[in-house]
Design a protein around this motif. Structure first.
Motif, PDB file in Angstrom:
ATOM      1  N   SER A 278       0.813  -1.214   0.000  1.00 40.05           N
ATOM      2  CA  SER A 278       0.000   0.000   0.000  1.00 40.05           C
ATOM      3  C   SER A 278       0.845   1.262   0.000  1.00 40.05           C
ATOM      4  O   SER A 278       0.335   2.351  -0.242  1.00 40.05           O
ATOM      5  CB  SER A 278      -0.915   0.001   1.219  1.00 40.05           C
ATOM      6  OG  SER A 278      -0.155  -0.124   2.406  1.00 40.05           O
ATOM      7  N   TYR A 279       2.150   1.140   0.345  1.00 43.20           N
ATOM      8  CA  TYR A 279       3.058   2.288   0.350  1.00 43.20           C
ATOM      9  C   TYR A 279       4.245   1.981  -0.563  1.00 43.20           C
ATOM     10  O   TYR A 279       5.013   1.063  -0.273  1.00 43.20           O
ATOM     11  CB  TYR A 279       3.571   2.571   1.770  1.00 43.20           C
ATOM     12  CG  TYR A 279       2.490   2.943   2.750  1.00 43.20           C
ATOM     13  CD1 TYR A 279       2.035   4.252   2.868  1.00 43.20           C
ATOM     14  CD2 TYR A 279       1.920   1.973   3.565  1.00 43.20           C
ATOM     15  CE1 TYR A 279       1.046   4.584   3.770  1.00 43.20           C
ATOM     16  CE2 TYR A 279       0.922   2.303   4.476  1.00 43.20           C
ATOM     17  CZ  TYR A 279       0.489   3.614   4.575  1.00 43.20           C
ATOM     18  OH  TYR A 279      -0.481   3.937   5.465  1.00 43.20           O
ATOM     19  N   PRO A 280       4.391   2.705  -1.663  1.00 40.93           N
ATOM     20  CA  PRO A 280       5.524   2.390  -2.563  1.00 40.93           C
ATOM     21  C   PRO A 280       6.873   2.735  -1.942  1.00 40.93           C
ATOM     22  O   PRO A 280       7.852   2.077  -2.179  1.00 40.93           O
ATOM     23  CB  PRO A 280       5.235   3.242  -3.803  1.00 40.93           C
ATOM     24  CG  PRO A 280       4.374   4.354  -3.310  1.00 40.93           C
ATOM     25  CD  PRO A 280       3.544   3.796  -2.191  1.00 40.93           C
ATOM     26  N   LYS A 281       6.907   3.804  -1.121  1.00 40.70           N
ATOM     27  CA  LYS A 281       8.165   4.191  -0.484  1.00 40.70           C
ATOM     28  C   LYS A 281       8.322   3.461   0.845  1.00 40.70           C
ATOM     29  O   LYS A 281       7.347   3.032   1.442  1.00 40.70           O
ATOM     30  CB  LYS A 281       8.181   5.706  -0.251  1.00 40.70           C
ATOM     31  CG  LYS A 281       8.248   6.510  -1.536  1.00 40.70           C
ATOM     32  CD  LYS A 281       8.305   7.988  -1.234  1.00 40.70           C
ATOM     33  CE  LYS A 281       8.375   8.822  -2.522  1.00 40.70           C
ATOM     34  NZ  LYS A 281       8.412  10.254  -2.242  1.00 40.70           N
ATOM     35  N   PRO A 282       9.547   3.320   1.362  1.00 40.86           N
ATOM     36  CA  PRO A 282       9.742   2.689   2.677  1.00 40.86           C
ATOM     37  C   PRO A 282       9.089   3.502   3.788  1.00 40.86           C
ATOM     38  O   PRO A 282       9.252   4.726   3.868  1.00 40.86           O
ATOM     39  CB  PRO A 282      11.260   2.662   2.841  1.00 40.86           C
ATOM     40  CG  PRO A 282      11.801   2.764   1.465  1.00 40.86           C
ATOM     41  CD  PRO A 282      10.829   3.583   0.680  1.00 40.86           C
ATOM     42  N   VAL A 283       8.339   2.832   4.647  1.00 38.29           N
ATOM     43  CA  VAL A 283       7.626   3.468   5.750  1.00 38.29           C
ATOM     44  C   VAL A 283       8.005   2.779   7.052  1.00 38.29           C
ATOM     45  O   VAL A 283       8.616   1.722   7.071  1.00 38.29           O
ATOM     46  CB  VAL A 283       6.096   3.405   5.534  1.00 38.29           C
ATOM     47  CG1 VAL A 283       5.678   4.295   4.382  1.00 38.29           C
ATOM     48  CG2 VAL A 283       5.635   1.988   5.296  1.00 38.29           C
ATOM     49  N   ARG A 284       7.591   3.393   8.166  1.00 45.75           N
ATOM     50  CA  ARG A 284       7.914   2.883   9.502  1.00 45.75           C
ATOM     51  C   ARG A 284       7.152   1.596   9.780  1.00 45.75           C
ATOM     52  O   ARG A 284       5.944   1.506   9.559  1.00 45.75           O
ATOM     53  CB  ARG A 284       7.579   3.934  10.558  1.00 45.75           C
ATOM     54  CG  ARG A 284       8.040   3.597  11.963  1.00 45.75           C
ATOM     55  CD  ARG A 284       7.600   4.657  12.943  1.00 45.75           C
ATOM     56  NE  ARG A 284       8.354   5.890  12.745  1.00 45.75           N
ATOM     57  CZ  ARG A 284       9.516   6.163  13.300  1.00 45.75           C
ATOM     58  NH1 ARG A 284      10.079   5.282  14.099  1.00 45.75           N
ATOM     59  NH2 ARG A 284      10.127   7.302  13.074  1.00 45.75           N
ATOM     60  N   VAL A 285       7.907   0.595  10.291  1.00 45.76           N
ATOM     61  CA  VAL A 285       7.332  -0.725  10.591  1.00 45.76           C
ATOM     62  C   VAL A 285       7.907  -1.177  11.931  1.00 45.76           C
ATOM     63  O   VAL A 285       9.078  -0.915  12.240  1.00 45.76           O
ATOM     64  CB  VAL A 285       7.691  -1.750   9.478  1.00 45.76           C
ATOM     65  CG1 VAL A 285       7.183  -3.124   9.842  1.00 45.76           C
ATOM     66  CG2 VAL A 285       7.074  -1.346   8.165  1.00 45.76           C
ATOM     67  N   CYS A 286       7.091  -1.859  12.764  1.00 42.51           N
ATOM     68  CA  CYS A 286       7.569  -2.372  14.048  1.00 42.51           C
ATOM     69  C   CYS A 286       8.506  -3.567  13.833  1.00 42.51           C
ATOM     70  O   CYS A 286       8.607  -4.108  12.728  1.00 42.51           O
ATOM     71  CB  CYS A 286       6.408  -2.773  14.949  1.00 42.51           C
ATOM     72  SG  CYS A 286       5.433  -4.136  14.326  1.00 42.51           S
ATOM     73  N   ASP A 287       9.186  -3.970  14.914  1.00 44.11           N
ATOM     74  CA  ASP A 287      10.182  -5.054  14.811  1.00 44.11           C
ATOM     75  C   ASP A 287       9.543  -6.382  14.416  1.00 44.11           C
ATOM     76  O   ASP A 287      10.076  -7.120  13.584  1.00 44.11           O
ATOM     77  CB  ASP A 287      10.922  -5.215  16.148  1.00 44.11           C
ATOM     78  CG  ASP A 287      11.757  -3.990  16.480  1.00 44.11           C
ATOM     79  OD1 ASP A 287      12.107  -3.251  15.530  1.00 44.11           O
ATOM     80  OD2 ASP A 287      12.068  -3.780  17.656  1.00 44.11           O
ATOM     81  N   ASN A 288       8.374  -6.721  15.005  1.00 45.61           N
ATOM     82  CA  ASN A 288       7.714  -8.002  14.687  1.00 45.61           C
ATOM     83  C   ASN A 288       7.305  -8.058  13.214  1.00 45.61           C
ATOM     84  O   ASN A 288       7.557  -9.041  12.514  1.00 45.61           O
ATOM     85  CB  ASN A 288       6.492  -8.183  15.582  1.00 45.61           C
ATOM     86  CG  ASN A 288       6.876  -8.340  17.037  1.00 45.61           C
ATOM     87  OD1 ASN A 288       7.914  -8.930  17.329  1.00 45.61           O
ATOM     88  ND2 ASN A 288       6.083  -7.817  17.955  1.00 45.61           N
ATOM     89  N   CYS A 289       6.660  -6.968  12.718  1.00 47.36           N
ATOM     90  CA  CYS A 289       6.252  -6.934  11.303  1.00 47.36           C
ATOM     91  C   CYS A 289       7.477  -6.957  10.391  1.00 47.36           C
ATOM     92  O   CYS A 289       7.436  -7.539   9.306  1.00 47.36           O
ATOM     93  CB  CYS A 289       5.396  -5.698  11.037  1.00 47.36           C
ATOM     94  SG  CYS A 289       3.821  -5.726  11.910  1.00 47.36           S
ATOM     95  N   HIS A 290       8.569  -6.306  10.827  1.00 45.69           N
ATOM     96  CA  HIS A 290       9.787  -6.289  10.014  1.00 45.69           C
ATOM     97  C   HIS A 290      10.331  -7.705   9.813  1.00 45.69           C
ATOM     98  O   HIS A 290      10.653  -8.111   8.697  1.00 45.69           O
ATOM     99  CB  HIS A 290      10.826  -5.397  10.705  1.00 45.69           C
ATOM    100  CG  HIS A 290      12.069  -5.188   9.902  1.00 45.69           C
ATOM    101  ND1 HIS A 290      13.248  -5.846  10.186  1.00 45.69           N
ATOM    102  CD2 HIS A 290      12.319  -4.426   8.814  1.00 45.69           C
ATOM    103  CE1 HIS A 290      14.165  -5.487   9.320  1.00 45.69           C
ATOM    104  NE2 HIS A 290      13.636  -4.628   8.476  1.00 45.69           N
ATOM    105  N   THR A 291      10.426  -8.470  10.918  1.00 50.32           N
ATOM    106  CA  THR A 291      10.934  -9.851  10.808  1.00 50.32           C
ATOM    107  C   THR A 291       9.992 -10.723   9.979  1.00 50.32           C
ATOM    108  O   THR A 291      10.427 -11.521   9.148  1.00 50.32           O
ATOM    109  CB  THR A 291      11.099 -10.449  12.206  1.00 50.32           C
ATOM    110  OG1 THR A 291       9.860 -10.311  12.919  1.00 50.32           O
ATOM    111  CG2 THR A 291      12.187  -9.746  12.980  1.00 50.32           C
TER     112      THR A 291
END
Length: 679
Positions: free
Chosen positions: A655-668
């Motif tokens: 939903s976001y073409p550019k890099p956006v802020r993500v929490c650690d759990n979602c990142h892994t």
């Protein structure tokens, strides 16, 4: 009663010196900041009451003399306490006025070495000490104003930081020092008036520490709290470390306050200067207000422009929302089609699974029968296996030795190959020797046959000789018979017979010599034959040994081949198992990917709940409370609220073409999905 000290009037400066100092001040001190100008106005509006306060402070006995024990103030304590409250309130007004004026003239943050600030804290300390009750303890009498200040922590939770920091200071050993440090920190926070107001609102708690006619229990305390609000204009930077707050002497220096009173008493120019100052102040206010009006008009224009831009963006956003709603309807229709297809595929798969179940049941019956047979075989094989395991244990020990021996054999095989080549050459040589010996033996056998034939001929001759001897004996008998008959003839013939006997004896001797030579030759040939037979036996033993070694080598080769075959079979089984595991892993990974894709589609269809800022007070991961330093951040994937440390990662989402802020759990999780999709 409070003890005050007045400094000698000779130390006070004249009015002319004060005017010269005011003229010598740079005009930069009159800056046009709105907050400071309002503070200056508030301080100048109190100028009317300052003269009377100074007069009352100078005329009324602030200093308690030892000789005046019979004064009327002692007899009428109530009037005396009222005068004390009025004097302290007036002194508080003067100290606040001079502190604000000096701070505005400096135009910077104040340090703890600033004299008006020191005098302000001294006067405030006297105000807080007025009417304190004396508490008796085991050590002695205790009279400290830090007791009521500790109540602020219970009444106002914001003051807990001040109380903890004061208690953690190791340099403070007395309650007076802790109270002074508390006042310093409250002034730096610009909440001194708020904290004292909270105390005055709860006078029933103050009654435990103060007398009923104390300054904090009367109206003068409320007036002082109102005056302390003006100190919020001042910026103070007070360092508590290194200062001896326990042993400071609280003495009021009236020289700071008597300078302006002498001017006002001596000359009337003070009022004119005050009016002129007010005029300049009003002009500055008007100028400042005109500037602020222009700034506000510019801000209004900017706001109108931004409002128009926001309206245009709102219209574009509404259009976009409409298009998104249409896309959402299309996606819903596609979702319904996908659901229908999935339901159909599920029905087909159910029918297939039913058919597969029937076939499975049928095959299972046969498998059960096979299983019973296999179970019987398994029991037999288990018995065999136990025996084999025992043998295997022995063989494993042998195998370890064989492995060690094999390593040595590998080295020895090369040497033995060389020795085999040499042995083969020796075998060829032995074969050639054997052939030669065989030829020799054949020749010897031929010679033996010839000799046996000669012996047989000699035996025949001897037999003939024996027969001839028998004939001769018979002849002799006949001759004896004839001798008797013809002794005469014998005597005559003796000579002839003696000659014949000699010749016969010679012949017999010759025959005996020939027999002895023939016997010697037979013995020598027998010895040669025995030696040849011994050599043949030795060669046969050597060949049998070589054959046994060759048989052992062939047995070892067969065992090696068997072990290699078993190794290859085990490798094949291992490879088949690895292939089966890989296929199972691929099936599992594919099914997991399908499940994750389905979950992602469901999540995309359902949508994550965007948590509101008011609903979250703690970080979801580290459970730390949010504050001014620890701010809230939304995860763009799950919608929950985290702190900066728990959501410092950035990734590009669908939903976001550019890099956006993500929490650690979602990142892994997203990284694992990317790696699994790429694999």
């Amino acid at each position: 009663e409070e003890d005050f000290e007045i400094i000698d009037k000779k130390q006070l400066p004249d009015a002319a010196e004060l005017r010269n100092e005011e003229k010598a001040k740079p005009e930069e001190a009159r800056w046009s900041a709105p907050i400071l100008s309002l503070a200056r106005k508030a301080s100048e509006n109190l100028a009317l009451s300052y003269g009377s306060a100074l007069k009352s402070a100078s005329l009324v006995g602030l200093v308690s003399k030892p000789g005046s024990s019979d004064s009327p103030a002692k007899t009428n304590t109530r009037c005396h306490t009222m005068e004390e409250r009025a004097n302290l309130m007036n002194m508080m007004k003067l100290s606040i006025k001079i502190l604000i004026q000096s701070a505005l003239s400096l135009g910077r943050t104040l340090d703890s070495d600033f004299p008006p600030l020191q005098q302000f804290f001294v006067v405030l300390e006297h105000c807080l000490k007025h009417g304190l009750k004396v508490k008796k303890t085991f050590i002695g009498q205790n009279k400290s104003f830090f007791g009521p200040l500790e109540l602020v922590e219970k009444l106002c939770p914001e003051a807990s930081d001040i109380a903890t920091s004061v208690k953690n200071l190791p340099e403070l050993k007395t309650a007076v020092g802790r109270g002074r440090a508390w006042l310093y920190l409250a002034l730096m926070q610009k909440k001194l008036a708020d904290y004292l107001k909270v105390l005055l609102d709860h006078k029933h708690l103050l009654s435990e520490f103060y007398e009923p006619d104390a300054l904090m229990m009367e109206e003068e305390g409320a007036v002082i709290v109102g005056l302390l609000v003006g100190l919020n204009v001042i910026d103070a930077n007070l360092c508590l470390k290194g200062e001896d707050l326990d042993s400071q002497v609280g003495v009021i220096d009236f020289s700071l306050y008597l300078k302006e009173t002498q001017d006002s008493d001596g000359k009337q120019d003070g009022g004119i200067t005050a009016v002129l100052d007010q005029k300049h102040y009003v002009e500055e206010l008007n100028r400042h207000l005109s500037c602020t009006v222009a700034d506000l008009q510019n801000k209004i224009d900017c706001l109108e422009k931004t409002n128009s831009k926001l309206q245009e963006e709102l219209a574009a956003a509404t259009d976009r929302i409409g298009s998104l709603q249409e896309e959402q309807q299309q996606l819903k229709q596609q979702n319904e089609l996908i659901r229908e297809r999935s339901e159909k595929s599920v029905e087909v798969t159910k029918e297939d699974t039913k058919v597969e179940l029937d076939t499975y049941k049928q095959s299972r019956q046969g498998l059960d029968e096979m299983y019973s047979d296999v179970w019987k075989q398994l029991k037999e094989e288990k018995k065999i296996r136990l025996e084999l395991e025992k043998e295997l244990e022995l063989q494993i020990g042998m195998k370890t030795e064989m492995e060690i021996a094999m390593k040595l054999l590998e080295k020895d095989t090369h040497e033995k190959q060389d020795t085999l080549v040499a042995l083969r050459q020796q075998l060829e040589e032995v074969k050639a020797i054997n052939l030669q010996m065989f030829h020799k033996s054949q020749n010897a056998e031929c010679s033996l046959q010839q000799k046996t034939e000669a012996i047989s001929s000699f035996e025949g001759k001897t037999n003939e000789m024996m027969s001839s001897m028998k004939q001769m004996e018979e002849r002799l008998q006949q001759a004896e018979k004839a001798r008797q008959a013809a002794e005469e003839r014998c005597n005559k013939m003796r000579q002839e017979l003696a000659g014949r006997l000699d010749s016969c004896r010679q012949q017999m001797a010759q025959l005996d010599s020939k027999c002895s030579t023939l016997e010697k030759e037979l013995k020598s040939e027998k010895e040669q034959r025995q030696t040849l037979q011994k050599e043949l036996h030795q060669e046969k033993d050597a060949t049998t040994l070589l054959k046994t070694e060759l048989q052992q080598m062939e047995g070892l080769k067969k065992e090696l081949r068997k072990l290699q075959d078993e190794k290859q079979q085990l490798k094949k089984v291992h490879e088949e198992q690895e292939q089966a595991l890989q296929e199972m892993g691929l099936h599992l990974s594919q099914s997991k990917l399908k499940m994750e894709d389905i979950k992602e589609v469901n999540k995309a269809l359902k949508g994550h709940t965007w948590l509101k800022d008011d609903e979250a007070t703690h970080c979801k991961q580290c459970k730390k409370e949010f504050s001014i330093s620890r701010r809230k951040h939304h995860c763009r994937n799950c919608g929950d609220i985290f702190c900066n440390t728990c959501s410092s990662n950035e990734l590009a989402l669908p939903s976001y073409p550019k890099p956006v802020r993500v929490c650690d759990n979602c990142h892994t999780l997203l990284l694992q999905q990317c790696s699994s999709n790429s694999s």
